[in-house]
Design an enzyme around this catalytic site. Structure first.
Site, mmCIF file in Angstrom:
data_model
loop_
_atom_site.group_PDB
_atom_site.id
_atom_site.type_symbol
_atom_site.label_atom_id
_atom_site.label_comp_id
_atom_site.label_asym_id
_atom_site.label_seq_id
_atom_site.Cartn_x
_atom_site.Cartn_y
_atom_site.Cartn_z
ATOM 1 N N LYS A 1 -14.786 -28.722 -6.607
ATOM 2 C CA LYS A 1 -15.026 -29.505 -5.387
ATOM 3 C C LYS A 1 -16.382 -29.110 -4.785
ATOM 4 O O LYS A 1 -16.988 -28.100 -5.196
ATOM 5 C CB LYS A 1 -13.899 -29.215 -4.387
ATOM 6 N N TYR B 1 -43.130 -24.656 14.982
ATOM 7 C CA TYR B 1 -42.562 -25.222 16.201
ATOM 8 C C TYR B 1 -42.099 -24.126 17.158
ATOM 9 O O TYR B 1 -41.456 -23.163 16.750
ATOM 10 C CB TYR B 1 -41.340 -26.080 15.873
ATOM 11 N N MET C 1 -37.920 -29.222 8.661
ATOM 12 C CA MET C 1 -37.017 -30.098 7.895
ATOM 13 C C MET C 1 -37.327 -30.029 6.398
ATOM 14 O O MET C 1 -36.416 -29.961 5.570
ATOM 15 C CB MET C 1 -37.152 -31.541 8.387
ATOM 16 N N ARG D 1 -1.806 -26.159 6.970
ATOM 17 C CA ARG D 1 -2.819 -27.180 6.723
ATOM 18 C C ARG D 1 -2.111 -28.385 6.104
ATOM 19 O O ARG D 1 -1.641 -29.243 6.816
ATOM 20 C CB ARG D 1 -3.916 -26.591 5.831
HETATM 21 C C1 LIG Z 1 -10.927 -24.301 -3.024
HETATM 22 C C2 LIG Z 1 -9.532 -24.066 -3.360
HETATM 23 C C3 LIG Z 1 -9.171 -23.090 -4.291
HETATM 24 C C4 LIG Z 1 -10.178 -22.111 -4.860
HETATM 25 O O1 LIG Z 1 -10.498 -21.135 -3.890
HETATM 26 P P1 LIG Z 1 -11.532 -19.960 -4.198
HETATM 27 O O2 LIG Z 1 -11.403 -19.043 -3.053
HETATM 28 O O3 LIG Z 1 -12.877 -20.597 -4.276
HETATM 29 O O4 LIG Z 1 -11.121 -19.374 -5.496
HETATM 30 C C5 LIG Z 1 -7.838 -23.001 -4.624
HETATM 31 N N1 LIG Z 1 -6.926 -23.817 -4.085
HETATM 32 C C6 LIG Z 1 -7.224 -24.764 -3.182
HETATM 33 C C7 LIG Z 1 -6.160 -25.613 -2.604
HETATM 34 C C8 LIG Z 1 -8.535 -24.909 -2.778
HETATM 35 O O5 LIG Z 1 -8.849 -25.831 -1.859
#
Ligand SMILES: *Cc1c(COP(=O)(O)O)cnc(C)c1O
Length: 398
Positions: A55, A290, A338, A153
């Site tokens: 991700k 700046y 920037m 969550r």
């Molecule tokens: C991002 C994520 C992981 C991995 O977590 P790390 O700390 O990067 O190993 C595992 N499970 C879920 C649900 C996540 O969102």
């Protein structure tokens, strides 16, 4: 060959974007990435599913360049947050199972089913919509039920389990392939008690699910930290993220891991580079940038670098950050702009126009780590790499 291929591919892509890739780019070390994947394979053994999180554009390392290497190095599954990431993986020919861990809008669940993605579920509405579309398409969906164990969550509460399981019971094409949970307090502490409490809750809810007549093939809860320090959380699948990129989840995790028999070594995968695009003299007392937040304390020579907060070089690095030029440290002077940043190269007479600069990573004997940068701007290494602009080319090096 691969380096050249990606380089030209990206150069062509980026020639339309107005961002010149030869001025700032990310190098991804294939050997480091493979080493890290193999390290996690060693920790979990050959039978467990190693599901690698990609991700956030592979934590900023580049989804397209990292995913194929990870699969080659032994990742059995990939996990993403969103549908578009899953589709991108398929579009580049990744064939391993892809698990979507974030919410997908009800209207887009059809695409999930059609593509055979694994989908996290944690509400009635999603399950009912999946049931409807499975019937319409006469296709199954493999779901993973997120259980609430203490992170508060996404998970389903224990009291809501019966109603959720009734939906599964009503349609065999909606398959309960796995159950999952996620730890809330594992990186921030060396105290395992909250993780243990969550693991107990997970075990209890899994028992209820089995008693209700279901046999999910997978149960999974381990992220990088728990995969390294709590083998009892491995179940039969782990979801490793940050560790594969050669980053420790936290200093606490690193410290805890040193008590283990096998000393895990992770190799940082990313080097962020740029080039000097202007050298100039700044007399003593002159202001830079700046707000005139820096005044030269001596007759100085500064280098302008074509990277700024647009690229993900945090503005909080103003007057704080360091970059590496010719293997030496050059401090940031004034505010990060920037698209540019000014660094001090006084006393480094060999620096020339277009010399290579390392913003993050190693050059010679010096290193600017993601952890160091995170301390400078008061965040975590995850955020440092993930926020590097996606438009900067990611180039694979050996
Ligand atoms: C991002 C994520 C992981 C991995 O977590 P790390 O700390 O990067 O190993 C595992 N499970 C879920 C649900 C996540 O969102």
């Amino acid at each position: 060959m691969a380096v050249i291929f990606y380089y030209f591919l990206l150069r062509n892509l980026f020639s339309f974007s107005g961002m010149n890739p030869t001025l700032s780019w990310i190098e991804i070390s294939r050997s480091a990435l493979k080493h890290n994947l193999q390290t996690f394979r060693g920790l979990v053994g050959s039978e467990r599913v190693l599901s690698q999180a990609v991700k956030g554009n592979a934590y900023g390392h580049g989804l397209r360049v990292c995913a194929p290497i990870m699969v080659e190095a032994g990742a059995n599954w990939l996990c993403v947050n969103a549908l578009f990431e899953a589709l991108e993986l398929r579009s580049i020919g990744v064939e391993v199972p892809i698990y979507i861990m974030g919410y997908v809008p009800l209207e887009e669940l059809k695409t999930v089913i059609e593509n055979g993605f694994r989908q996290v579920v944690y509400n009635k509405e999603t399950l009912e919509k999946l049931r409807e579309v499975c019937r319409e398409l006469k296709m199954p969906i493999y779901t993973h039920l997120k259980l609430e164990t203490g992170t508060n969550r996404q998970g389903v509460l224990e009291q809501d389990l019966p109603a959720i399981l009734d939906i599964y019971r009503s349609e065999p094409m909606v398959i309960l392939e796995g159950t999952a949970t996620h730890f809330a307090n594992i990186e921030d502490t060396t105290d395992p008690s909250y993780a243990k409490y969550q693991k107990e809750n997970f075990d209890n809810m899994n028992k209820k699910i089995i008693q209700a007549g279901f046999t999910p093939k997978y149960t999974h809860c381990a992220n990088t930290a728990s995969t390294i320090i709590y083998p009892e959380t491995h179940e039969n699948m782990v979801r490793v993220g940050v560790g594969a990129y050669g980053l420790w989840p936290s200093n606490e995790t690193f410290v805890s891991s040193r008590h283990l028999e096998t000393k895990v070594e992770l190799l940082p995968v990313m080097t962020w580079k740029t080039k000097v695009v202007q050298l100039k003299k700044v007399p003593a007392n002159a202001a830079i940038g700046y707000g005139c937040t820096y005044r030269a304390r001596y007759d100085s020579v500064v280098a302008v670098l074509p990277v700024g907060y647009y690229d993900g070089y945090d503005r909080k690095l103003s007057n704080i950050g360091l970059v590496l030029i010719n293997g030496k440290r050059a401090p940031v002077r004034g505010r990060v702009f920037m698209n540019m940043v000014v660094v001090d190269v006084t006393g480094m007479p060999d620096v020339k126009l277009e010399d290579e600069v390392v913003l993050l990573g190693r050059q010679g004997d010096e290193t600017v780590s993601a952890e160091q940068m995170a301390r400078w701007v008061d965040t975590i290494n995850y955020e440092i790499t993930t926020r590097i602009n996606e438009r900067l080319p990611r180039v694979v090096v050996e």
